[in-house]
Design a protein around this motif. Structure first.
Motif, short mmCIF file in Angstrom:
data_model
loop_
_atom_site.label_atom_id
_atom_site.label_comp_id
_atom_site.label_asym_id
_atom_site.label_seq_id
_atom_site.Cartn_x
_atom_site.Cartn_y
_atom_site.Cartn_z
N THR B 197 0.71 -1.20 0.01
CA THR B 197 0.08 -0.05 -0.05
C THR B 197 1.05 1.32 0.11
O THR B 197 0.31 2.45 -0.21
N LEU B 198 1.99 1.32 0.27
CA LEU B 198 2.97 2.37 0.26
C LEU B 198 4.18 2.22 -0.92
O LEU B 198 4.70 3.30 -1.29
N LYS B 437 0.25 7.23 4.44
CA LYS B 437 -0.27 6.70 3.48
C LYS B 437 -0.53 7.57 2.51
O LYS B 437 -0.20 7.61 1.23
N LEU B 440 2.53 8.94 0.69
CA LEU B 440 3.54 8.53 0.04
C LEU B 440 2.49 7.93 -1.33
O LEU B 440 3.26 7.45 -2.30
#
Lengths: 456, 456
Positions: B197-198, B437, B440
């Motif tokens: 997710t990053l 989140k 990034l």
């Protein structure tokens, strides 16, 4: 700034100081940086007070710089943009010893030796030992290590959970009391090593280790650097679980002799220690001696009593001051490169040759089992030539470490002194570090001027 | 979406697929989540291709979800918002075995058993072993562990450095080849466990360990759960360096018997292993047996040959499938709580009592040296009562773990299944995870719908 200062004076009473003495006390450093005074010093006693201080500073954009023992070697605690110095000396309590879970919950201001003193009766200890009697909060914030990292890891591996005050005064908790977790982003590790630039650590849960049943320490003498370092490399590659394996060059030994009145022959040495069961320790020591003898170890002296071992490691921990004895009255710049173990001999050999070529006076000492060593250079900041040469040497050593696949900082952090290498070490990742900083501290009040270099 | 798809079809040729078969293949899962199909599947072979794919998706806001072996138990690899499934099965090479530095550089798609196969001749190994033959990239992204974490740590401790493609297609490198560093924010640990997710991991440098000279494994039988678990607790507290210590309840043993045709008595067991020198292993085993006998160990069977040990751990690694044997034809929800070791007996005892009370059919198996255990519940998602009861049970077990100071996920991660507990586990810290989140991945294209619950 005055409104916030009035708020803090009311909140903290005599624990908010603007006197010259208080400011000067937190404006000093043990390295080579100029004095940098905060506008005021706050001495919080609780997390709620830290939160209130940060919230008050956030409201007016006042810088907040945390300070533990003030022993950092890269100036992380210096309030270079003024503002508040957040002094943790009065948040130094052990909050809970969870012996049955092998952890301890502490306030960040407690010094490492005081923590181990408090643990003594439990049969447990916290092994990480930078030379200075640093605070655990400062050690976490700089991702510190020491002589035992080769066996027990650094602060990275030994902080299980923490509490922090974020840039708007919010208090968060990261991690749990369990040994591992896959739940969510690892904010614990993001804050460990962030040098107070992303949040202010107000509580730490640290992993503890059982005091080893058997301990054996020894001083090994070698005739030359290559033999000593190659012995280290093979020892690590063999998988021997060294508890400590420290390298000292002949200049460092001379420093110890001058500082502590010792009589060690002034040649390269390794100081080693083994932890385990009594039988295991004997077995490890024997395996190590066989490797060391293959590399021509010239002498092996065991420190058999607890007192002998304490004296040995006390001497090792005085390296910063012992280096000073080689050239009194000036300052120290300590490099902190860390390289892959396979490149260690090349790194140390080239560093020493470069020092000789450049006329550098200094000592080499290091946690070589990790590939980490320090060139502690004595220099006179008032002498422009000496100053330039010293920084040139440090820069070339840092470039060498990067070329060998290593890092410019094994354990001291970036602070003020190493920002200029952040781009070379991290490349494009540096921009993503800036994004994290901007997201978590949008006003830039947390330890401004540290770690991240100014945007070019 | 079509412009980006045209770009990717041109870039990847046949390695860009929109067929139903390709989409369906990456839309399945081994847990209990509904099928979720991506719009297309990309099979990159290089980091540059991954960067180009992410850049193309970023330009049009198309979701990108990475998939390794697809064995996750929380649905991390499911493209629940559509978009591209980034399939790493063709990025599965070993790039460099740095035996002299005890590390290996790999592409993320390599499965863990293939990595160890490639390392076999070196005398080194990578110990982390989730039950499935997961890819190392997936293991890093979910901060996985396995039976050996009690000795060697999890992916958290064993990823030294990585390369990742960030949300705009930028390629970054984090960490170095040195064993430690204090230089800058720990982006390595921020990305490990971030479930794609990053950033998308495109390369990993993993720490290797020497294959132990001496290995001893054994099956220990106990008459009741409390005795087995209390034996584990005291073993860990005593500091014995267990290489593995796995708990299985009587239902899990029954599952193994059904699945593998075994004949173990259907009572609680511990599977243990010791690593060290031959003498050290014997010493450890003796110390362990003394503890186990104090807790009434009913039987001790050593697995003396390599084949016996392989069979033992192969059986253990089949737990997910063996649990299925207890109630064929339905689905599995595997809980993953991890608690402080001192609360382990309480946690397992209460979990089993709760299961009995609620009529739950399942097995208990766990990496109990870490305080981590799984209740694998078999349930029929088509039966609303069964479904509700199963989720209720899991929720109550997760609440119990949090109340005991633990975590809802020791090693499986959050994915789709555990988002609803993120607030309870992390409190105010969850908002700061969201800030990371957003900073990034501002467009939210990286594995959307995972880990972070929707903002309430």
């Amino acid at each position: 700034m005055m409104a916030a200062f009035d708020t803090l004076a009311t909140l903290l009473g005599p624990r908010f100081a603007t006197s010259d003495a208080a400011r000067a006390q937190n404006g000093r450093n043990e390295a080579h940086f100029p004095e940098a005074l905060p506008d005021a010093v706050a001495y919080p006693q609780t997390t709620a007070e830290v939160a209130a201080i940060v919230a008050a500073c956030a409201a007016e954009g006042i810088p907040v710089t945390a300070i533990g023992a003030g022993t950092s070697l890269e100036g992380q605690h210096l309030a270079v943009r003024g503002g508040i110095s957040l002094d943790f000396s009065r948040m130094d309590r052990v909050l809970a010893v969870n012996a049955e879970d092998l952890n301890v919950v502490i306030q960040p201001g407690i010094p490492r030796t005081a923590l181990n003193e408090a643990l003594r009766a439990t049969g447990l200890w916290f092994p990480i030992d930078p030379g200075a009697d640093a605070s655990l909060g400062g050690m976490a914030a700089t991702r510190a290590s020491g002589t035992t990292a080769v066996r027990y890891g650094t602060m990275r591996e030994n902080v299980l959970a923490l509490e922090a005050v974020m840039s708007d005064g919010t208090v968060i908790r990261t991690g749990t009391q369990a040994r591992k977790s896959s739940a969510g982003y690892d904010l614990t590790h993001l804050l460990v090593g962030s040098e107070g630039t992303l949040g202010i650590i107000t509580e730490l849960t640290l992993r503890l280790h059982g005091q080893p049943e058997g301990v054996l320490a020894a001083i090994c003498r070698f005739d030359d650097v290559e033999a000593a370092v190659n012995c280290v490399i093979l020892t690590i590659q063999s998988g021997l679980p060294m508890a400590r394996i420290e390298f000292l060059d002949e200049m460092m030994v001379r420093g110890f002799n001058l500082h502590s009145g010792g009589t060690l022959p002034e040649t390269p040495h390794l100081f080693v220690e083994f932890h385990g069961t009594p039988a295991g320790v004997a077995e490890q020591a024997q395996s190590f001696r066989e490797i060391a003898e293959d590399f021509g170890m010239a002498d092996w002296q065991e420190a058999t009593t607890t007192e002998d071992r304490s004296a040995l490691w006390k001497m090792r921990h005085s390296a910063h001051y012992a280096s000073a004895a080689l050239r009194p009255g000036v300052r120290t710049l300590a490099t902190d490169v860390c390289v892959p173990i396979s490149r260690l001999a090349e790194a140390i050999t080239k560093a020493k040759a470069l020092a000789t070529e450049m006329g550098i006076i200094g000592t080499v000492v290091g946690h070589v089992g990790d590939g980490n060593f320090h060139y502690a250079v004595r220099f006179d900041p008032a002498d422009p030539q000496d100053l330039a040469r010293t920084h040139d040497f440090a820069g070339r050593l840092n470039e060498l470490a990067l070329a060998l696949g290593g890092t410019v900082s094994g354990e001291h952090g970036i602070g003020l002194g190493k920002q200029k290498y952040m781009g070379a070490e991290h490349g494009a990742a540096l921009d993503w570090m800036r994004r994290v900083k901007d997201a978590l501290d949008p006003k830039g009040i947390l330890n401004p001027g540290k770690m991240l270099p100014p945007v070019a």
